[in-house]
Design a protein around this motif. Structure first.
Motif, PDB file in Angstrom:
ATOM      1  N   GLY A 109       0.784  -1.232   0.000  1.00 23.78           N
ATOM      2  CA  GLY A 109       0.000   0.000   0.000  1.00 23.78           C
ATOM      3  C   GLY A 109       0.816   1.282   0.000  1.00 23.78           C
ATOM      4  N   ALA A 110       2.072   1.192   0.403  1.00 20.58           N
ATOM      5  CA  ALA A 110       2.897   2.407   0.459  1.00 20.58           C
ATOM      6  C   ALA A 110       3.575   2.714  -0.864  1.00 20.58           C
ATOM      7  CB  ALA A 110       3.946   2.269   1.567  1.00 20.58           C
ATOM      8  N   GLY A 111       3.534   1.780  -1.786  1.00 19.18           N
ATOM      9  CA  GLY A 111       4.125   2.032  -3.098  1.00 19.18           C
ATOM     10  C   GLY A 111       3.275   3.005  -3.905  1.00 19.18           C
ATOM     11  N   PRO A 112       3.800   3.490  -5.009  1.00 17.21           N
ATOM     12  CA  PRO A 112       3.047   4.481  -5.791  1.00 17.21           C
ATOM     13  C   PRO A 112       1.723   3.936  -6.305  1.00 17.21           C
ATOM     14  CG  PRO A 112       5.052   3.758  -6.951  1.00 17.21           C
ATOM     15  CD  PRO A 112       5.135   3.203  -5.571  1.00 17.21           C
ATOM     16  N   VAL A 113       1.706   2.688  -6.753  1.00 18.62           N
ATOM     17  CA  VAL A 113       0.457   2.101  -7.234  1.00 18.62           C
ATOM     18  C   VAL A 113      -0.509   1.913  -6.071  1.00 18.62           C
ATOM     19  CG1 VAL A 113      -0.574   0.028  -8.252  1.00 18.62           C
ATOM     20  CG2 VAL A 113       1.521   0.981  -9.240  1.00 18.62           C
TER      21      VAL A 113
END
Lengths: 363, 363
Positions: free
Chosen positions: A184-188
């Motif tokens: 969830g912390a990634g850009p997507v």
């Protein structure tokens, strides 16, 4: 004007596990270019401003004889640089620069419709300057929203498109649904969380550090946990069942999601980073796909159907929402190609917080 | 009229591996019933003619505390026999008869719309006689096509519906497509092969014996192989890539199908019998779902959306095509409930050739 350095990050060696800076990739500052006199052959010269660092790059760092497990597209650089209509599926070429989505500014142009000072988005090499033959697959960015160029390879670029296209096409979310977003912390993941919350859904999300957990909570996630210290299956047991699963991770996380899916759940298969750098965790409960009537859809953001349906609405909508602050983001900016190898490694190990972008040159 | 035997096949014990006749299931001929005087309480008395034997029954032979990996539906028998609106997902009840789709003939009725001599299709116990309270979930078979009653639990019943609904809804087949059907000799696979050939597609199919391979060739399959003696991945390497995969098997076969899928392939996840009786083969290349943009859809034939869309066209079309010989079939008929335990085992080991049906009584 004399020649200036045209430094680049070269693919040097196929990694066994994680890609090692200085070994897998090597920074080479020795090439030069004369920006004023380099022949354009009807094309245009770009000064590269930013290039993106994404998980899928690992898939291209392989023996070219092995079929791709990563991405395919229309563009390629490397030894066959003259053609930009070659698939992205090939492995990176040993001795040639890496490439990925980037933004450059036009220094000189012989091409109709492209003029000095234009900003161009598309596949660019990890290199300071590049002559591009035409506009096929490239886009002139008007940037009416006046957001940083780096965002055009992040939430206003490929990862943002991935989220926008996939969420709108495949989530089939309805009131009362519970959504699980891994990574969830990634850009997507971070923008998917915000799309889901904007629709009033319950969002569960996993991230790989306490710092990232704080970040995803700030995006509105209802339940956020550090998957390294809390078992995914226990969280889903308590907070599920899940109606939509946005999968960036695969492996054990996918297994837990299958175990706690509702009847008719939609699984959006965006990536499986857990298996990119070593042993693939073997999922043992695929029978749940049948018994729970789950629909899993794998997709890539350059799918022509999705591009045709969503690209223009995406550029119309997302840069504005980023500029207004309605959509939140974080970036992990690395300055200089000499540090790009470490940025690539950090994305594979999950050390970055926010969208990883290499700033190659200032505008 | 005096009481007559009302023999039944009872679920006796949870099997560890394969279900053993006489141990997992026990034939009990001791109960009796008085057909002329048994109270109907507003319902109707059926003499059971045929009951179906299907792979999914294995999923119900489990400890009831374990969540189902099999099928769910609206009907149940067993200790809570008064209610026919309980999910099929529960395990079979120890000491009670097994149940599955069947056809019975009405001996007596107190229910409006049901009369003596009517033939009724629905979930029936492995038992000679049964009082059914109403018509919810049951269907009166007119049988205008005059096909054997056994076919109404086969290609004109649940397996046929499974194939018809799944193929029409999820295959999205187009001219030139290559289709792979695993378990092609089973009732579901054998009709899927014929649907695909009727659309002019190339069909590859696997079966578990040379005899079955001959059978699927007779159905028109272009490429048929015995998966016990020929590697699935080698066949698909040569004859693929595949655009549609109809999966009855899961496991290693699914892995091979993922490896040889075309971009945008559709996988119809109908069953995974390879994992029902022991160790589940862990699929290691799920990343292909992403990189090849594969859509996997798990479904069950009693999905209300599918039933609403396809049930009437199915009954309109399929019995006729079976009667005319346009759709071919084979049946594996077992006579008498005393032999039903072996029929159940044979379906799990793949010994049956054709749709397994138990003939309980003559019409």
């Amino acid at each position: 004007m004399p020649a200036v350095p045209n430094a680049r990050l070269v693919f040097n060696e196929v990694p066994q596990g994680y890609p090692e800076p200085g070994k897998t990739t090597v920074y080479d500052a020795s090439p030069t270019i004369d920006p004023e006199n380099v022949p354009l052959n009807g094309g245009y010269l770009l000064k590269v401003l930013v290039v993106s660092v994404d998980p899928y790059l690992r898939g291209k760092m392989r023996d070219p004889k092995i079929k791709s497990y990563s991405v395919s597209s229309r563009f390629d650089f490397g030894s066959r640089g003259a053609s930009n209509l070659i698939s992205l599926k090939p492995a990176f070429v040993i001795g040639e620069p890496l490439y990925n989505y980037g933004v450059g500014v036009v220094l000189r142009s012989e091409l109709d419709g492209v003029k000095t000072g234009d900003h161009i988005y598309g596949i660019l090499p990890f290199e300071q300057y590049k002559v591009i033959p035409n506009l096929q697959g490239y886009r002139i960015l008007k940037n009416e929203a006046k957001i940083p160029w780096s965002l055009y390879v992040g939430l206003a670029g490929m990862p943002g498109k991935t989220s926008y296209y996939g969420w709108n096409e495949y989530s089939l979310a309805k009131k009362g649904d519970t959504v699980f977003v891994s990574g969830g912390a990634g850009p997507v993941g971070s923008i998917v969380i915000q799309f889901a919350k904007a629709e009033g859904l319950k969002v569960i999300t996993s991230a790989g550090s306490d710092q990232k957990v704080e970040f995803v909570k700030s995006l509105g996630a209802d339940v956020a946990f550090n998957y390294k210290t809390t078992k995914t299956s226990e969280v889903l047991q308590k907070e599920g069942p899940i109606d939509v699963y946005w999968d960036n991770v695969g492996g054990e996380t996918l297994e837990a999601a299958l175990e706690h899916a509702s009847d008719g759940a939609r699984f959006i298969e965006c990536g499986m980073i857990s298996g990119y750098n070593g042993t693939v965790y073997p999922v043992k409960n695929l029978i749940q796909i049948v018994s729970r009537q789950i629909k899993l859809t794998g997709f890539l953001s350059f799918n022509p159907y999705l591009v045709g349906k969503y690209e223009e609405p995406f550029y119309e909508e997302i840069p504005k929402r980023l500029a207004s602050g309605e959509i939140k983001y974080t970036e992990d900016l690395t300055h200089g190609l000499e540090n790009a190898g470490k940025a690539i490694l950090d994305v594979q190990t999950g050390k970055n917080v926010g969208k990883s972008v290499v700033i190659v040159s200032q505008d």
